[in-house]
Design an enzyme around this catalytic site. Structure first.
Site, PDB file in Angstrom:
ATOM      1  N   ARG A   1      15.767  97.567 213.611  1.00 14.82           N
ATOM      2  CA  ARG A   1      16.231  98.963 213.647  1.00 14.82           C
ATOM      3  C   ARG A   1      16.426  99.579 212.265  1.00 14.82           C
ATOM      4  O   ARG A   1      16.619 100.780 212.140  1.00 14.82           O
ATOM      5  CB  ARG A   1      17.537  99.038 214.462  1.00 14.82           C
ATOM      6  CG  ARG A   1      17.291  98.989 215.956  1.00 14.82           C
ATOM      7  CD  ARG A   1      18.584  98.839 216.717  1.00 14.82           C
ATOM      8  NE  ARG A   1      19.064  97.467 216.700  1.00 14.82           N
ATOM      9  CZ  ARG A   1      20.250  97.080 217.172  1.00 14.82           C
ATOM     10  NH1 ARG A   1      21.091  97.974 217.659  1.00 14.82           N
ATOM     11  NH2 ARG A   1      20.601  95.814 217.135  1.00 14.82           N
TER      12      ARG A   1
ATOM     13  N   LYS B   1      16.894  93.056 205.960  1.00 15.71           N
ATOM     14  CA  LYS B   1      18.104  93.867 206.175  1.00 15.71           C
ATOM     15  C   LYS B   1      19.218  93.560 205.175  1.00 15.71           C
ATOM     16  O   LYS B   1      19.806  94.475 204.592  1.00 15.71           O
ATOM     17  CB  LYS B   1      18.612  93.668 207.611  1.00 15.71           C
ATOM     18  CG  LYS B   1      19.889  94.428 207.899  1.00 15.71           C
ATOM     19  CD  LYS B   1      20.183  94.556 209.364  1.00 15.71           C
ATOM     20  CE  LYS B   1      20.860  93.362 209.931  1.00 15.71           C
ATOM     21  NZ  LYS B   1      21.280  93.588 211.338  1.00 15.71           N
TER      22      LYS B   1
ATOM     23  N   ASN C   1      23.249  97.565 211.880  1.00 10.95           N
ATOM     24  CA  ASN C   1      21.962  97.394 212.558  1.00 10.95           C
ATOM     25  C   ASN C   1      20.945  98.442 212.135  1.00 10.95           C
ATOM     26  O   ASN C   1      19.746  98.202 212.170  1.00 10.95           O
ATOM     27  CB  ASN C   1      22.141  97.465 214.074  1.00 10.95           C
ATOM     28  CG  ASN C   1      22.976  96.306 214.576  1.00 10.95           C
ATOM     29  OD1 ASN C   1      22.726  95.162 214.221  1.00 10.95           O
ATOM     30  ND2 ASN C   1      24.001  96.601 215.354  1.00 10.95           N
TER      31      ASN C   1
ATOM     32  N   ARG D   1      18.428 109.069 177.967  1.00 13.35           N
ATOM     33  CA  ARG D   1      17.499 108.169 178.669  1.00 13.35           C
ATOM     34  C   ARG D   1      17.664 106.733 178.152  1.00 13.35           C
ATOM     35  O   ARG D   1      18.366 106.512 177.174  1.00 13.35           O
ATOM     36  CB  ARG D   1      16.085 108.696 178.489  1.00 13.35           C
ATOM     37  CG  ARG D   1      15.852 110.005 179.268  1.00 13.35           C
ATOM     38  CD  ARG D   1      14.596 110.698 178.828  1.00 13.35           C
ATOM     39  NE  ARG D   1      13.476 109.785 178.827  1.00 13.35           N
ATOM     40  CZ  ARG D   1      12.352 109.980 178.134  1.00 13.35           C
ATOM     41  NH1 ARG D   1      12.212 111.071 177.382  1.00 13.35           N
ATOM     42  NH2 ARG D   1      11.371 109.108 178.184  1.00 13.35           N
TER      43      ARG D   1
ATOM     44  N   TYR E   1       5.098 111.358 169.831  1.00 13.09           N
ATOM     45  CA  TYR E   1       3.985 110.897 170.658  1.00 13.09           C
ATOM     46  C   TYR E   1       2.731 111.650 170.255  1.00 13.09           C
ATOM     47  O   TYR E   1       2.702 112.884 170.250  1.00 13.09           O
ATOM     48  CB  TYR E   1       4.346 111.167 172.125  1.00 13.09           C
ATOM     49  CG  TYR E   1       3.347 110.670 173.123  1.00 13.09           C
ATOM     50  CD1 TYR E   1       2.844 109.370 173.064  1.00 13.09           C
ATOM     51  CD2 TYR E   1       2.920 111.491 174.167  1.00 13.09           C
ATOM     52  CE1 TYR E   1       1.939 108.913 174.004  1.00 13.09           C
ATOM     53  CE2 TYR E   1       2.016 111.039 175.114  1.00 13.09           C
ATOM     54  CZ  TYR E   1       1.520 109.740 175.028  1.00 13.09           C
ATOM     55  OH  TYR E   1       0.620 109.293 175.957  1.00 13.09           O
TER      56      TYR E   1
ATOM     57  N   SER F   1      17.763 124.081 161.736  1.00 13.22           N
ATOM     58  CA  SER F   1      17.449 124.414 163.122  1.00 13.22           C
ATOM     59  C   SER F   1      15.954 124.523 163.341  1.00 13.22           C
ATOM     60  O   SER F   1      15.199 124.881 162.429  1.00 13.22           O
ATOM     61  CB  SER F   1      18.097 125.746 163.499  1.00 13.22           C
ATOM     62  OG  SER F   1      19.491 125.588 163.486  1.00 13.22           O
TER      63      SER F   1
END
Ligand code: UD1
Ligand code: CA
Length: 457
Positions: free
Chosen positions: A15, A22, A227, A332, A386, A404
């Site tokens: 189920r 389970k 269940n 991250r 990158y 800035s």
């Protein structure tokens, strides 16, 4: 103390409608099975065997070092399941506790109580029972006039009178291991379901004149079995409440428990305040006197004392005391922040080391960078790490001032105390103490407004 436990978990779990066995589904960040193992462990049981059907190897990997795994190829009943643990217990003498893998709310104190009662009475078998408002589906505990347990009768085999009994079998037992497996071998599947019922051992022992006891559980919610995923969510809600209550009693302020989600393994120090809509996951450790939330998510983070994290996501990042994160920062995986670091509004930081007292206060992306102490990263600064194929590092030494809206094209090194002019795209290393400016000269055309207007006329 000679104790062992067998956790029955070979049921198909159909189920759940899942590829995952389970008992490996998560409740508050830990598998169902790990709670049952923890409870057994907490009651002093060190030898633990899990009986699984589907996914035995998978389960074995998850419980490595904590439990052994026996395989029950065909689910022929609870007695048959327990017998599969026999080879792991051939020399074992002492008390054997039987638990179910899908009841994560069971508590160590309940298991200890069962063991104590079993030992004090000198029983061969002791059943953990529960008084249920609605006993439907459970095996019923049949007692004689003196109140002694006579047998357990399954719902499907029960007479109408027996179905009236509200005391049920929780499926948790304490047995003397000696002679148990011999007795299990002699059980037959003569019942409505054609299964080898573990419950039949009780009637057998009673018939042989052996001592059989029963202990009634105080809080039946502990033996709630899962269940399907609806029941899983209900159990998770209960577990969450238990975790938050423990934290609050240990000195953590949880402003709004219903909107706070803290995993089982997470740790939070005293006098920390957790504001609404906060999720603290995995092995996160939060220090003392922190302010976490509102609206923050921490995953496997390590947070020092006196840190503030508002409306931010922090993943696999460690930070020392006094840091200030957010609102709306994204840390991250792979960051190491020193003392008093500030990562502010709409800044993203990845796989970077940031030294004590340095700041990334506004609208920046910092990736693969090693930043020294007391560095100021101006608003809108981007590490261009990158090139479409490789990731490159950026090194920024102590006391640097990045103007800035600077693009730092990696690989790049900026020496201590250097300054970059606002709006620059820095592509070459900057020596210590230097100023690097890279922008075209400003053009000023006087009287522009008037000349435009005249054009229109
Ligand atoms: C069982 C008990 C019942 C009790 C109930 C409590 C028997 C015959 N009945 O009934 O008296 O009230 O638990 O929840 O024992 N399992 C295996 N292999 C098998 C069969 C079961 O590993 O071949 C495991 C299941 O995964 C589960 C546990 O044993 O963890 C109980 O099995 P389940 O089918 O749920 O038993 P019930 O019929 O509910
Ligand atoms: Ca069941």
């Amino acid at each position: 103390m000679n104790l062992a436990t067998v956790i029955l978990a070979a049921g198909k779990g159909t189920r759940m409608k899942s590829k995952t066995p389970k008992v490996l589904h998560n409740i508050c960040g830990s598998t169902m099975l790990s709670y049952v193992i923890d409870a057994a462990d907490g009651a002093g049981v060190k030898k633990i065997i899990v009986v699984v059907g589907y996914g035995a190897d998978w389960v074995a990997r998850e419980v490595e070092g904590r439990a052994q795994v026996a395989h029950q190829a065909e689910q022929l009943g609870t007695a048959h399941a327990l017998m599969q643990a026999g080879p792991f217990l051939s020399d074992f003498k002492g008390q054997l506790i039987v638990l179910c893998g899908d009841t994560p709310l069971i508590e160590a104190s309940t298991i200890s109580g069962l063991i104590n009662s079993h030992r004090n009475a000198g029983s061969m078998a002791t059943v953990l029972t529960a008084e249920m408002e609605n006993p439907a589906g459970y095996g019923r505990i049949v007692r004689d006039n003196q109140g002694n347990v006579v047998k357990i009768i399954e719902q499907k085999d029960a007479t109408p009178e027996e179905k009236q009994i509200r005391e049920v079998n929780t499926g948790v037992y304490c047995f003397e291991a000696d002679g148990l497996f011999k007795a299990l071998n002699q059980l037959t599947p003569n019942n409505a379901q054609g299964e080898y019922y573990l419950t039949d051992i009780i009637e057998r022992y009673v018939g042989e004149g052996r001592q059989v006891g029963a202990v009634t559980i105080e809080n039946p919610v502990e033996i709630t079995g899962i269940n399907d995923r609806v029941q899983m969510a209900e159990v998770e809600r209960y577990m969450r409440g238990r975790i938050l209550k423990d934290l609050m009693l240990s000195g953590v302020t949880v402003v709004d428990p219903p909107s706070t989600f803290i995993d089982r393994r997470a740790k939070v120090g005293r006098d920390t305040v957790i504001h609404p809509f906060t999720i603290i996951e995995g092995d996160t450790v939060v220090g003392e006197d922190c302010i976490i939330g509102p609206g923050s998510r921490l995953i496997n983070a390590v947070v020092g004392d006196g840190v503030s994290i508002q409306n931010s996501v922090v993943i696999e990042t460690s930070m020392e005391e006094g840091c200030s994160i957010g609102p709306f920062s994204h840390l991250r995986p792979g960051n190491v922040l020193g003392r008093g670091v500030r990562v502010g509004n709409f800044s993203e930081v990845k796989k970077s080391v940031i030294g004590d007292g340095s700041k990334v206060p506004h609208l920046s992306y910092v990736g693969d960078a090693a930043i020294g102490k007391n560095v100021n990263i101006g608003a809108g600064t981007i590490t261009c790490n990158y090139d479409g194929r490789y990731k490159w590092p950026t090194r920024i030494d102590d006391d640097v001032f990045i103007g800035s809206n600077t693009n730092l094209v990696a690989p790049l090194e900026i020496g201590a105390g250097a300054v970059t002019g606002a709006g620059s795209t820095i592509t070459r290393d900057v020596p210590a103490g230097a100023l690097a400016v890279e922008r075209s000269k400003q053009k000023v055309i006087p009287d522009w407004r008037r000349r435009c207007k005249n054009k229109k006329d």
